[in-house]
Scaffold this motif. Structure first.
Motif, short mmCIF file in Angstrom:
data_model
loop_
_atom_site.label_atom_id
_atom_site.label_comp_id
_atom_site.label_asym_id
_atom_site.label_seq_id
_atom_site.Cartn_x
_atom_site.Cartn_y
_atom_site.Cartn_z
N TYR A 1 0.65 -0.59 -0.11
CA TYR A 1 -0.02 -0.05 -0.03
C TYR A 1 0.50 1.68 0.00
N PHE A 2 2.06 1.54 1.32
CA PHE A 2 2.51 2.41 0.71
C PHE A 2 3.71 2.22 -0.48
N SER A 3 3.85 1.39 -0.95
CA SER A 3 4.76 1.82 -2.24
C SER A 3 3.66 2.31 -3.08
N ARG B 1 -3.88 5.46 -4.26
CA ARG B 1 -3.90 4.61 -3.06
C ARG B 1 -5.52 3.90 -2.38
N LYS B 2 -6.30 5.02 -2.46
CA LYS B 2 -7.89 5.24 -2.88
C LYS B 2 -8.48 2.89 -3.45
N TYR B 3 -7.88 2.91 -4.52
CA TYR B 3 -7.52 1.78 -5.09
C TYR B 3 -7.23 0.44 -4.06
N HIS B 4 -6.66 0.69 -3.75
CA HIS B 4 -6.20 -0.32 -2.60
C HIS B 4 -6.10 -0.27 -1.29
N GLY C 1 -10.32 -4.35 22.03
CA GLY C 1 -8.69 -3.45 22.27
C GLY C 1 -8.97 -2.54 21.27
N PHE C 2 -9.50 -2.73 19.92
CA PHE C 2 -10.07 -2.54 19.12
C PHE C 2 -10.88 -2.32 18.67
N GLU C 3 -11.76 -0.42 17.97
CA GLU C 3 -12.67 0.25 17.45
C GLU C 3 -12.44 0.83 16.08
N TRP C 4 -12.91 0.14 15.43
CA TRP C 4 -13.06 1.28 13.74
C TRP C 4 -14.31 2.55 13.72
N VAL C 5 -13.67 3.36 14.17
CA VAL C 5 -14.71 4.38 13.72
C VAL C 5 -14.87 4.78 12.02
N ASP C 6 -13.99 4.88 11.67
CA ASP C 6 -14.86 4.49 10.13
C ASP C 6 -13.29 3.94 8.85
N PHE C 7 -13.64 3.21 8.12
CA PHE C 7 -12.92 2.32 7.23
C PHE C 7 -13.18 2.60 5.99
N SER C 8 -14.18 3.05 5.69
CA SER C 8 -15.12 3.12 4.58
C SER C 8 -14.48 4.34 3.71
N ASP C 9 -13.72 5.78 4.32
CA ASP C 9 -12.87 6.14 3.26
C ASP C 9 -12.22 6.31 2.48
N SER C 10 -12.81 5.45 1.54
CA SER C 10 -11.53 4.81 0.21
C SER C 10 -11.18 6.17 -0.28
N ASP C 11 -12.51 7.27 -1.13
CA ASP C 11 -11.97 7.85 -1.85
C ASP C 11 -11.05 9.12 -1.34
N PHE D 1 -5.88 8.76 10.37
CA PHE D 1 -4.45 8.84 9.32
C PHE D 1 -5.49 9.20 7.70
N ASN D 2 -4.42 10.27 7.61
CA ASN D 2 -4.44 10.59 6.26
C ASN D 2 -3.18 10.36 5.42
N PHE D 3 -4.15 9.10 4.21
CA PHE D 3 -2.62 8.66 3.50
C PHE D 3 -2.41 9.56 1.74
N THR D 4 -2.56 10.45 1.66
CA THR D 4 -2.47 10.79 0.68
C THR D 4 -1.50 12.95 1.36
N PRO D 5 -1.46 13.28 0.04
CA PRO D 5 -0.61 14.90 0.45
C PRO D 5 -1.85 15.72 0.96
N VAL D 6 -2.70 15.84 0.16
CA VAL D 6 -4.00 17.08 0.23
C VAL D 6 -4.22 16.74 2.18
N PRO D 7 -4.38 18.14 2.61
CA PRO D 7 -4.72 18.13 3.35
C PRO D 7 -6.01 18.19 3.70
N ARG D 8 -6.87 18.17 5.38
CA ARG D 8 -8.12 17.54 4.95
C ARG D 8 -8.45 18.98 6.24
N HIS D 9 -9.73 19.60 5.72
CA HIS D 9 -10.29 19.98 6.81
C HIS D 9 -11.55 20.29 7.35
#
Length: 622
Positions: free
Chosen positions: A387-389, A395-398, A518-528, A549-557
């Protein structure tokens, strides 16, 4: 020295302390030698004490069908070199190093050395309380180290005593809880990194004596740092001076070539069907925990032990008695290994490097498991690095590669490994796996580390990854410590140090690593937008960490995240902080909740997500 009961256990395959019986043992008048060579017709000890005379000190074969030869050499003493001269029924002759030798000559020389393992330990406080640090509910922040190339002085590696100063000081400064050593057991070929072991009871003499290695472990323990030793019971090299074809027969290895030869490593595979071989291996693992105070054994290449067809084509392997591909005797050995170690050392752990979907690797043997305490999560590692490669635009497609691991995260007690195997053989260093320009590579590396530390499971990071070394690991060179002169590399190092600290300070990030509670998803569906968020929780429910985690170089306001409790959520980690070399795009110290229901939760916070960054937020009880 060897009692009838010892022979019984040896031949039953359950003797865990053969190192007290076989090998070379010092007495005031000389040395007692004992070696297993059942198919030999003559065995003698040759060495510096008899000018390597093959006829000077013959051993006597015991009459109890144990296959053990023994004898006493008067005048032999500590420091003497020796080997066993073996003659087989077929006329084969060889001089063999001692399978139970405590010390060997510095490679490429191969003689064993008579040695006394006496040492005065000063780690009593650690040993009395290590069950707390070695518990499955404790934080495991593991620094994986190859002793010969962590740091060099010129072209020379540091010795055990030097490492006891520099490595110990560094591991403590960085806040790691455990140090894992690539195999220290003696090995003739340095380039094997220790995974081609010949001395299963001897630390390599390249860096000093057994006592020097004990001192290194002792110092780590005194600073509150545990020690994990890599151990290789899956195969051994074919070198003529060592275990291979030991008494003129395939003694330690399988006789059938289809089971004996390992195609990946051009080595021999232990014959787990022989009780004496099982006793040898059980004793080796036991030895490192007892004599060297190791806190965990990481068992290498478990998958290659479990499957008869591992790395083999059809026709190149022999099915088991049921027609299956499982190595039944190896499975039983693994179970017995874990039972033996947890019985005698309940405050330690065994860790499996097992790369398949074999079920219940980390479940007790009494419920059908293999009995390991933990297992490396190779699936998480492969998916995450894949994914990181990818360029962030794709990344939204993976997206599934970064979320799928939670589906199986609690099926085993997992360690998340970013290990030596991922930064060699042309794979590139961690930072060079990252896409983008110079800034994006560093941002992606910081994001990767921040994501790993929040994900359920214990953490393992290979040396050099903690400061973003550019070159992939080369065992002939030390790490590029000069890179720490540059702010960006220092920033990665500071982030790892802070991540270690934050994990240790927050039970939510380690206490329930192996439990879905010990784990709970908040949101795993925001692939876009390539954003994920989840909660980590402790056992009592008093400590909760929100990880975003924001996996793109676009800031999210104005990125809204649902939270379970109202109040002030303080930022405790921001991988984009300027102190880590980031852009400092979001510099808020925390966020207040709003009474806006979101993500099926009664409250929410509106965040600014920095580019290519991870945030940890903690509910401030005040």
């Amino acid at each position: 020295m060897i009692s009838d009961y010892d022979v019984y256990l040896f031949k039953e395959g359950t003797h865990c302390k053969l190192y007290e019986k076989l090998g070379a043992h010092l007495f005031e008048e000389g040395v007692y030698f004992a070696v297993w060579a059942p198919n030999a017709t003559y065995v003698s000890v040759v060495g510096s004490f008899n000018n390597w005379d093959r006829g000077a000190n013959p051993l006597r074969k015991r009459e109890d069908a144990s296959g053990i030869w023994e004898g006493f050499v008067k005048g032999a003493r500590a420091g003497d070199l020796y080997k066993y001269f073996v003659v087989s029924k077929s006329g084969y002759t060889a001089e063999k190093s001692d399978p139970f030798g405590f010390l060997f000559e510095v490679p490429p020389k191969t003689a064993s050395v008579v040695w006394d393992l006496s040492y005065t330990w000063n780690d009593h406080v650690w040993m009395q309380n290590r069950y707390l640090s070695n518990s499955l509910n404790a934080p495991w922040l593991i620094y994986e180290v190859h002793l010969g190339s962590w740091k060099k002085k010129g072209w020379e590696s540091l010795g055990y005593r030097e490492l006891a100063q520099e490595l110990v000081q560094y591991a403590k400064y960085m806040g790691f809880t455990h140090v894992e050593f690539l195999p220290v057991m003696e090995h003739p070929f340095y380039g094997s990194w220790g995974y081609q072991t010949t001395g299963y009871f001897a630390p390599t003499s390249r860096y000093g004596t057994p006592q020097d290695f004990m001192y290194l472990i002792d110092r780590l323990h005194q600073e509150g740092i545990g020690v994990i030793l890599d151990w290789v019971p899956s195969h051994f090299p074919t070198d003529g001076h060592a275990l291979a074809y030991f008494d003129g027969t395939h003694l330690y290895e399988y006789e059938d070539y289809r089971k004996r030869y390992h195609p990946d490593w051009h080595s021999y595979i232990f014959d787990y069907s022989k009780p004496e071989v099982r006793s040898f291996l059980l004793s080796s693992a036991h030895f490192w925990l007892e004599k060297y105070h190791a806190d965990a054994i990481r068992v290498d290449a478990v998958a290659s032990m479990l499957y008869l067809d591992y790395s083999r084509k059809p026709g190149e392997w022999t099915p088991n008695i049921y027609g299956g591909r499982e190595n039944l005797e190896a499975i039983e050995f693994i179970k017995k290994l874990n039972e033996c170690l947890y019985r005698d050392f309940p405050d330690t752990q065994t860790i499996a490097e097992e790369s398949t979907a074999w079920p219940m690797v980390t479940r007790p043997t009494y419920v059908g498991g293999l009995g390991f305490g933990m297992k490396w999560n190779m699936g998480w590692m492969h998916d995450t690095l894949f994914y990181f490669s990818k360029d962030p635009i794709y990344r939204k497609y993976h997206h599934d590669k970064i979320t799928f691991s939670i589906w199986y995260a609690f099926s085993e007690n997992f360690v998340l490994p970013l290990s030596h195997d991922e930064v060699v053989h042309g794979k590139g260093s961690l930072i060079n796996k990252m896409p983008g320009d110079w800034w994006q590579k560093f941002a992606n590396l910081r994001l990767l580390l921040t994501y790993m530390y929040a994900h359920p499971g214990k953490k393992l990071l290979f040396m050099g990854g903690e400061f973003g070394q550019w070159d992939e690991w080369n065992h002939d060179r030390g790490l590029d410590w000069f890179l720490l002169e540059y702010p960006t590399h220092r920033g990665v190092q500071m982030l790892v140090r802070d991540l270690n600290r934050v994990v240790k300070e927050n039970p939510a990030l380690y206490e329930l690593d192996f439990s879905p509670e010990g784990f709970e998803w908040v949101d795993f569906s925001d692939s876009d937008q390539s954003v994920i968020s989840f909660l980590r929780k402790d056992r009592q429910g008093n400590n909760m960490i929100l990880a975003v985690f924001n996996f793109t170089p676009v800031p999210r306001h104005n990125y809204r995240i649902g939270v379970p409790e109202k109040g002030y959520w303080k930022v405790i980690i921001n991988s984009d902080s300027t102190k880590y070399g980031g852009s400092g795009y979001q510099d808020s110290e925390g966020f207040h909740t709003e009474p806006i229901a979101f993500h099926s939760r009664p409250y929410s916070v509106s965040l600014v997500l920095p580019p290519l960054a991870g945030l940890y937020l903690r509910r401030d009880p005040s």
